[in-house]
Design a protein around this motif. Structure first.
Motif, short mmCIF file in Angstrom:
data_model
loop_
_atom_site.label_atom_id
_atom_site.label_comp_id
_atom_site.label_asym_id
_atom_site.label_seq_id
_atom_site.Cartn_x
_atom_site.Cartn_y
_atom_site.Cartn_z
N THR A 215 6.39 12.15 80.68
CA THR A 215 5.23 12.71 80.93
C THR A 215 4.38 12.14 81.95
O THR A 215 3.88 12.76 82.94
CB THR A 215 4.01 12.64 79.61
OG1 THR A 215 4.16 11.37 79.04
CG2 THR A 215 4.58 13.54 78.47
N ALA A 252 -2.49 14.43 80.21
CA ALA A 252 -3.18 14.26 79.30
C ALA A 252 -2.20 14.05 77.85
O ALA A 252 -2.73 13.26 76.87
CB ALA A 252 -3.91 15.51 78.99
N ALA A 253 -1.00 14.42 78.07
CA ALA A 253 -0.13 14.16 76.96
C ALA A 253 0.20 12.57 76.82
O ALA A 253 0.54 12.02 75.83
CB ALA A 253 0.87 14.91 77.16
N PRO A 255 -1.25 9.62 77.37
CA PRO A 255 -1.85 8.64 76.54
C PRO A 255 -1.88 9.02 74.88
O PRO A 255 -1.71 8.04 74.02
CB PRO A 255 -3.39 8.55 77.11
CG PRO A 255 -3.49 9.75 77.57
CD PRO A 255 -2.15 10.44 78.33
N LEU A 256 -1.90 10.22 74.60
CA LEU A 256 -1.54 10.70 73.18
C LEU A 256 -0.39 10.23 72.74
O LEU A 256 -0.12 9.65 71.65
CB LEU A 256 -1.66 12.16 73.10
CG LEU A 256 -3.11 12.63 73.55
CD1 LEU A 256 -3.12 14.28 73.45
CD2 LEU A 256 -4.32 12.11 72.67
N ILE A 257 0.75 10.15 73.37
CA ILE A 257 1.92 9.83 73.17
C ILE A 257 2.12 8.28 73.02
O ILE A 257 2.34 7.40 72.07
CB ILE A 257 3.01 10.09 74.22
CG1 ILE A 257 3.31 11.55 73.93
CG2 ILE A 257 4.41 9.62 73.94
CD1 ILE A 257 4.20 12.13 75.15
N GLU A 258 1.23 7.57 73.76
CA GLU A 258 1.46 5.98 73.91
C GLU A 258 0.62 5.31 72.73
O GLU A 258 1.00 4.56 72.09
CB GLU A 258 0.82 5.45 75.38
CG GLU A 258 1.77 5.76 76.50
CD GLU A 258 2.87 5.35 76.50
OE1 GLU A 258 3.53 4.14 76.59
OE2 GLU A 258 4.16 6.27 76.19
N ALA A 259 -0.47 6.09 72.46
CA ALA A 259 -1.27 5.91 71.39
C ALA A 259 -0.58 5.46 69.96
O ALA A 259 -0.89 4.79 69.18
CB ALA A 259 -2.44 6.61 71.28
N ARG A 260 0.46 6.36 69.86
CA ARG A 260 1.21 6.47 68.50
C ARG A 260 2.26 5.73 68.59
O ARG A 260 2.82 5.60 67.30
CB ARG A 260 1.74 7.92 68.50
CG ARG A 260 0.67 8.97 68.30
CD ARG A 260 1.13 10.46 68.43
NE ARG A 260 2.18 10.78 67.60
CZ ARG A 260 1.80 11.31 66.02
NH1 ARG A 260 0.58 11.72 66.09
NH2 ARG A 260 2.80 11.57 65.43
N ARG A 261 2.70 4.88 69.57
CA ARG A 261 3.77 3.95 69.68
C ARG A 261 3.32 2.65 69.49
O ARG A 261 2.31 2.02 69.77
CB ARG A 261 4.72 4.22 70.78
CG ARG A 261 5.22 5.38 71.13
CD ARG A 261 6.00 5.28 72.53
NE ARG A 261 7.16 4.26 72.52
CZ ARG A 261 8.53 4.46 71.88
NH1 ARG A 261 8.84 5.64 71.30
NH2 ARG A 261 9.19 3.44 71.90
#
Length: 465
Positions: A215, A252-253, A255-261
């Motif tokens: 992303t 936009a995708a 930080p959403l992905i990074e926050a879950r790792r």
């Protein structure tokens, strides 16, 4: 959210015998990179004539370098944290040298554009590594001095590149703009091998951050590409809007992905530190303000005043000399001052210098701009080393490359965005001089926003280094 097991273990300050050799290698590599990022503009007429290329190919000679350079720096910082910063830096320098050889030997525009793309990708590795290696190798006052020298070198090369490029093209030909990198690369690799402390053994076993790796580059690539093309396709063209939408969705995708790792490529907790966030905003505005204006000032000197590239380079000494003189001093004293003081005051000086440059008329010349350039150069001399040090001060040793990658991405994003927006504003004016005069005010406003961000968000004390 903390990154615990993905990076090279903390490294201690360099042993005394290594002295300033690591900084010599780092600044030489930075100078080589930044020279090639800007000097090709001077060589383009000769390149077009020799390779018989059109304007489109000439533009892509520049864009092919800019795209991977702008998009790859956070990834490069992440790779340095994970696999070792010296190792990553050395491979970037080697790849840059090989790509430079390919550029110099290019028989046609297609080969040249491909080799320039390889230069840009390896340049992203070098650029991100310069901050993290300095932070890894030096502590305390020595770190501040190192950042001051790095800032002085960066500013000097940017403003002197027309002079250096003009001399190379006039005496040896355009291919030597690239060939000159070969001995520099070899020297940097030798010093890196002998004088930069070895990395600790990298730790394996982490899952690749495929979501982030997909992303972030996609979003940055689309955003950079659309900014480079907006002059030809307009801000409201169908392709422009589609690319903006794609860039927005990907970014936009991310930080959403990074926050879950648990082991993200970008640890979002860094932005909880006000100093880190303020530093990135100030960096964005520094490069989006003054440095975004440099291309159009160079065109003004050459197209409106009729100066040669070499004379244009000499004109920029008005800003370059203050940077060279002030940056090392600022780096030496900044750990004794409130952390926000140098970037805040420095950016206000840059804004003041841009306001002094306002008031251009068809009768104006270099002497009318020189006082403002000198004031702006003094402000940049205060600002650049402070922002470089603060960019990595909020990160622990495991995340130095990550923090450096964020900062270099912010600087490249500011420069790319400003170049596109300023060009669009300039095209709305029939009178180029009047348009450039308006840009002085816009750039001053952008820089003042950066000063306000520095003073309001950066704390009185930076984290201990």
């Amino acid at each position: 959210m903390a990154v615990r097991d993905q990076a090279v273990p903390p490294t201690h300050p360099i042993p005394a015998p290594y002295g300033w050799w690591p900084l010599a290698a780092i600044t030489a590599a930075l100078a080589m990179l930044m020279l090639d990022a800007t000097v090709v503009v001077v060589a383009l007429p000769d390149i077009r004539h020799d390779l018989n290329t059109g304007l489109g190919d000439a533009q892509w000679t520049l864009n092919a370098f800019t795209l991977p350079l702008a998009c790859g720096q956070l990834i490069a910082g992440f790779l340095g944290d994970r696999f070792g910063r010296r190792r990553t830096f050395a491979r970037g320098v080697l790849a840059f040298g090989v790509a430079s050889l390919a550029c110099g030997l290019a028989p046609d525009s297609g080969v040249l554009i491909a080799a320039r793309a390889a230069q840009g990708a390896s340049g992203a590795v070098i650029f991100a590594a310069t901050l993290s290696l300095i932070a890894q190798c030096y502590r305390g006052r020595a770190r501040g001095t190192a950042f001051g020298i790095r800032g002085a070198v960066a500013g000097a090369v940017v403003v002197l590149s027309p002079l250096l490029g003009g001399a190379l093209v006039a005496t040896l030909g355009w291919r030597w703009v690239f060939f000159v990198n070969l001995p520099v690369s070899a020297a940097v690799l030798a010093v890196t091998r002998l004088r930069i402390p070895a990395d600790q053994a990298p730790r394996g076993g982490q899952r690749p951050d495929w979501g982030g790796l997909l992303t972030l580059p996609t979003g940055l690539l689309l955003l950079t590409l659309v900014l480079l093309r907006v002059g030809d396709h307009g801000w409201c063209g169908t392709s422009t809007l589609l690319m903006f939408a794609g860039a927005a969705a990907a970014l936009a995708a991310f930080p959403l992905i990074e926050a879950r790792r648990t082991d993200p490529m970008l640890d979002l907790s860094l932005f909880r530190h006000r100093t880190f966030t303020g530093t990135q905003l100030a960096t964005l505005c520094t490069h989006g303000g003054f440095f975004g204006l440099l291309l159009y000032l160079s065109l003004y000197f050459q197209d409106q005043l009729g100066y040669s590239p070499m004379k244009t380079g000499l004109c920029f000494l008005a800003v370059n000399l203050p940077i060279l003189l002030v940056s090392p001093v600022a780096g030496t004293v900044m750990d004794r001052l409130p952390a926000r003081l140098l970037p805040g005051a420095g950016l206000f000086l840059v804004a003041a210098g841009l306001l002094l440059m306002h008031g251009l008329t068809p009768a104006s010349g270099w002497r009318d701009l020189a006082p403002g350039l000198a004031v702006a150069g003094t402000g940049l001399g205060l600002t650049l080393p402070a922002l470089g040090a603060l960019a990595v001060a909020a990160a622990d040793d495991r995340r130095l490359g990550m923090a450096a990658g964020v900062n270099t991405t912010a600087s490249q994003a500011g420069l790319t965005l400003a170049t596109a927006v300023y060009g669009a504003l300039l095209r709305t004016h029939r009178d180029t001089v009047a348009g450039l005069d308006q840009l002085m005010l816009v750039a001053a406003g952008v820089t003042a926003v950066g000063a306000a961000a520095a003073l309001s968000l950066i704390g009185r004390r930076a984290p201990a280094v």
